[in-house]
Scaffold this active site. Structure first.
Site, PDB file in Angstrom:
ATOM      1  N   CYS A 231       1.887  -2.552  15.444  1.00  0.00           N
ATOM      2  CA  CYS A 231       1.864  -2.237  14.005  1.00  0.00           C
ATOM      3  C   CYS A 231       1.179  -3.349  13.203  1.00  0.00           C
ATOM      4  CB  CYS A 231       3.291  -2.037  13.509  1.00  0.00           C
ATOM      5  SG  CYS A 231       3.380  -1.722  11.740  1.00  0.00           S
TER       6      CYS A 231
ATOM      7  N   CYS B  76       6.944  -4.901  15.419  1.00  0.00           N
ATOM      8  CA  CYS B  76       6.631  -3.953  16.494  1.00  0.00           C
ATOM      9  C   CYS B  76       5.224  -4.272  16.995  1.00  0.00           C
ATOM     10  CB  CYS B  76       6.731  -2.520  15.989  1.00  0.00           C
ATOM     11  SG  CYS B  76       8.422  -2.106  15.489  1.00  0.00           S
TER      12      CYS B  76
ATOM     13  N   CYS C 211       3.466   8.459   1.105  1.00  0.00           N
ATOM     14  CA  CYS C 211       4.007   7.522   2.087  1.00  0.00           C
ATOM     15  C   CYS C 211       4.214   6.181   1.359  1.00  0.00           C
ATOM     16  CB  CYS C 211       3.004   7.400   3.232  1.00  0.00           C
ATOM     17  SG  CYS C 211       3.519   6.268   4.510  1.00  0.00           S
TER      18      CYS C 211
ATOM     19  N   CYS D 119       6.975  -7.112   7.083  1.00  0.00           N
ATOM     20  CA  CYS D 119       8.080  -6.579   7.880  1.00  0.00           C
ATOM     21  C   CYS D 119       8.489  -7.637   8.890  1.00  0.00           C
ATOM     22  CB  CYS D 119       7.628  -5.310   8.618  1.00  0.00           C
ATOM     23  SG  CYS D 119       8.974  -4.411   9.421  1.00  0.00           S
TER      24      CYS D 119
ATOM     25  N   GLU E  81       0.816  -1.203   0.000  1.00  0.00           N
ATOM     26  CA  GLU E  81       0.000   0.000   0.000  1.00  0.00           C
ATOM     27  C   GLU E  81       0.857   1.264   0.000  1.00  0.00           C
ATOM     28  OE1 GLU E  81      -3.901  -1.933   2.134  1.00  0.00           O
ATOM     29  OE2 GLU E  81      -2.577  -0.772   3.400  1.00  0.00           O
TER      30      GLU E  81
ATOM     31  N   CYS F  77      -0.951   5.728   9.914  1.00  0.00           N
ATOM     32  CA  CYS F  77       0.319   5.104  10.341  1.00  0.00           C
ATOM     33  C   CYS F  77       0.058   3.755  10.979  1.00  0.00           C
ATOM     34  CB  CYS F  77       0.998   5.927  11.426  1.00  0.00           C
ATOM     35  SG  CYS F  77       1.504   7.530  10.953  1.00  0.00           S
TER      36      CYS F  77
HETATM   37  N1  SAH Z   1       9.657   0.637   9.806  1.00  0.00           N
HETATM   38  C1  SAH Z   1       9.721   2.062   9.785  1.00  0.00           C
HETATM   39  C2  SAH Z   1       8.652   2.749   8.940  1.00  0.00           C
HETATM   40  C3  SAH Z   1       7.238   2.226   8.970  1.00  0.00           C
HETATM   41  S1  SAH Z   1       6.066   2.710  10.167  1.00  0.00           S
HETATM   42  C4  SAH Z   1       9.690   2.593  11.205  1.00  0.00           C
HETATM   43  O1  SAH Z   1       9.483   1.816  12.120  1.00  0.00           O
HETATM   44  O2  SAH Z   1       9.926   3.777  11.396  1.00  0.00           O
HETATM   45  C5  SAH Z   1       5.899   4.439  10.210  1.00  0.00           C
HETATM   46  C6  SAH Z   1       5.556   4.950  11.621  1.00  0.00           C
HETATM   47  O3  SAH Z   1       4.257   4.545  12.067  1.00  0.00           O
HETATM   48  C7  SAH Z   1       6.528   4.418  12.661  1.00  0.00           C
HETATM   49  O4  SAH Z   1       6.892   5.420  13.559  1.00  0.00           O
HETATM   50  C8  SAH Z   1       5.693   3.379  13.349  1.00  0.00           C
HETATM   51  O5  SAH Z   1       6.198   3.043  14.604  1.00  0.00           O
HETATM   52  C9  SAH Z   1       4.344   4.043  13.390  1.00  0.00           C
HETATM   53  N2  SAH Z   1       3.238   3.117  13.668  1.00  0.00           N
HETATM   54  C10 SAH Z   1       3.217   1.781  13.462  1.00  0.00           C
HETATM   55  N3  SAH Z   1       2.030   1.277  13.823  1.00  0.00           N
HETATM   56  C11 SAH Z   1       1.288   2.300  14.275  1.00  0.00           C
HETATM   57  C12 SAH Z   1      -0.064   2.417  14.758  1.00  0.00           C
HETATM   58  N4  SAH Z   1      -0.865   1.355  14.813  1.00  0.00           N
HETATM   59  N5  SAH Z   1      -0.498   3.631  15.115  1.00  0.00           N
HETATM   60  C13 SAH Z   1       0.292   4.718  14.992  1.00  0.00           C
HETATM   61  N6  SAH Z   1       1.554   4.678  14.526  1.00  0.00           N
HETATM   62  C14 SAH Z   1       2.047   3.483  14.180  1.00  0.00           C
END
Ligand code: SAH
Length: 374
Positions: free
Chosen positions: A131, A128, A117, A124, A104, A350
């Site tokens: 996420c 995390c 974006c 991935c 996406e 995000c």
């Molecule tokens: N892997 C990279 C980029 C992808 S995520 C990174 O970790 O930076 C982009 C941003 O969205 C990151 O800061 C991530 O931690 C945040 N993010 C992930 N899941 C989220 C969620 N459910 N709500 C809000 N932010 C989130």
């Protein structure tokens, strides 16, 4: 050549996919086939500035050169197979990168600009805890053509904005960890900043990482782009649970890498991303600890209200707590913004990007993130 490399560089017929070649790679490639460097620059302009993928339409190239290109190369972008628009104007595109995987890409409009974006991987491995992409597992790295193709397709979309610059900012905050796919990311960063391709200013391209320390250093020496770091916790015990890569590169190491980044790019500051998780990392003591941690680093903090997705056990912090958290950081002299949730109704905010990923990762190879931490 392994099948993965073959996928990355050429189609099954062995043709090179020139969409993902930066200027130097294109000069080498045409040079090895008897053409001159300026031909590479012409091809680059046709592909990226004019959006032409058909070599027959590159009318200022000699016929012999066009014949060679038709024989040895192609210019292929993954097809866009879905498109959704949120009431707030956020637009999500789905790109089918192969039979099993789709990624996406999100266009986030603001008053006077549009931010793209971009995804860098199908899935991935970092897992995390909060996420949606991580929860899906990992299939494979995207190729340079598949990464820049997301921009190329949207930039040259016939239904899109007719302005000269349809996109003003590019952020690598879509699916995947861009630094874990450094090999494919690198040519894309060069294309973005190349005046013969997209000509973005170095202030308008941001790479976001969960904290792959050695690659932050490599990025700082080989590129000049903005760096965003997904911090999310101010102590190692909590960060180990939320961002499991922290176990390999704990906070002290990560912050030292941030300091080196700024030392190499003295005019820059690091964008610190901090997702606000109700009752997990959003207490006033957490804010004070975060301010202490960032004292010696030129940084700007972005507080991201958690965007929920199906199956998550986390919840978003109440607004009053986010505001109180922000107040403490500002009181400590840290510029702190609260990120407006965008595109939530189409799952484009995000951490909500999930595309469609055929997970190929055996559970034991994933960074285990204890779900219990919610
Ligand atoms: N892997 C990279 C980029 C992808 S995520 C990174 O970790 O930076 C982009 C941003 O969205 C990151 O800061 C991530 O931690 C945040 N993010 C992930 N899941 C989220 C969620 N459910 N709500 C809000 N932010 C989130």
């Amino acid at each position: 050549m392994s099948s993965l490399e073959l996928h990355a560089e050429s189609d099954p017929a062995g043709r090179a996919n020139l969409l993902g070649f930066d200027r130097a790679a294109l000069e080498n490639w045409v040079g090895a086939r008897g053409a001159r460097a300026f031909h590479a620059r012409q091809i680059l302009g046709w592909i990226h500035r004019r959006g032409i993928a058909d070599f027959d339409r590159m009318t200022d190239l000699a016929l012999g050169l066009r014949a060679m290109l038709l024989e040895a190369a192609d210019c292929v972008c993954p097809p866009a197979v879905g498109r959704a628009v949120d009431a707030d104007g956020t637009e999500k595109w789905l790109f089918q990168v192969d039979a099993c995987n789709a990624v996406e890409t999100v266009i986030i409009p603001d008053e006077d600009r549009r931010t793209l974006c971009v995804s860098s991987q199908a899935g991935c491995v970092l897992n995390c805890a909060f996420c949606a992409t991580g929860a899906q597992g990992f299939s494979r790295n995207l190729t340079s053509a598949e990464i820049v193709g997301q921009l190329w397709r949207i930039w040259h979309d016939p239904d899109g904005s007719k302005s000269d610059r349809p996109i003003q900012n590019v952020v690598f905050m879509g699916m995947g960890e861009p630094l874990a796919n450094y090999h494919a990311l690198s040519p894309v960063l060069r294309l973005l900043l190349d005046d013969l391709a997209y000509g973005f200013s170095k202030w308008r391209v941001t790479v976001s990482t969960a904290g792959l320390v050695p690659l932050i250093d490599r990025l700082s020496t080989e590129h000049d782009v903005a760096l965003a770091v997904s911090l999310h916790a101010a102590d190692d015990a909590l960060r180990d649970r939320l961002v499991p890569i922290n176990r390999a590169h704990p906070l002290a190491e990560l912050l030292a890498a941030c300091r080196r980044y700024v030392a190499r790019h003295p005019e820059r500051e690091i964008l610190i991303e901090y997702v606000m998780l109700d009752g997990v990392n959003d207490q006033l003591a957490d804010a004070r600890a975060l301010a202490r941690l960032l004292r010696a680093i030129p940084a700007k903090v972005n507080l991201i209200p958690f965007n929920p997705f199906p199956g998550t056990a986390f919840a978003t912090s109440p607004e009053s707590r986010i505001l109180a958290f922000q107040k403490i950081l500002i009181g400590q002299g840290l510029r702190t913004l609260i990120r407006k949730p965008r595109g939530q109704s189409i799952q484009a905010a995000c951490g909500q990007l999930a595309g469609s990923v055929a997970n190929r990762l055996p559970e034991q190879f994933r960074f285990a993130s204890p779900r219990a931490c919610a």
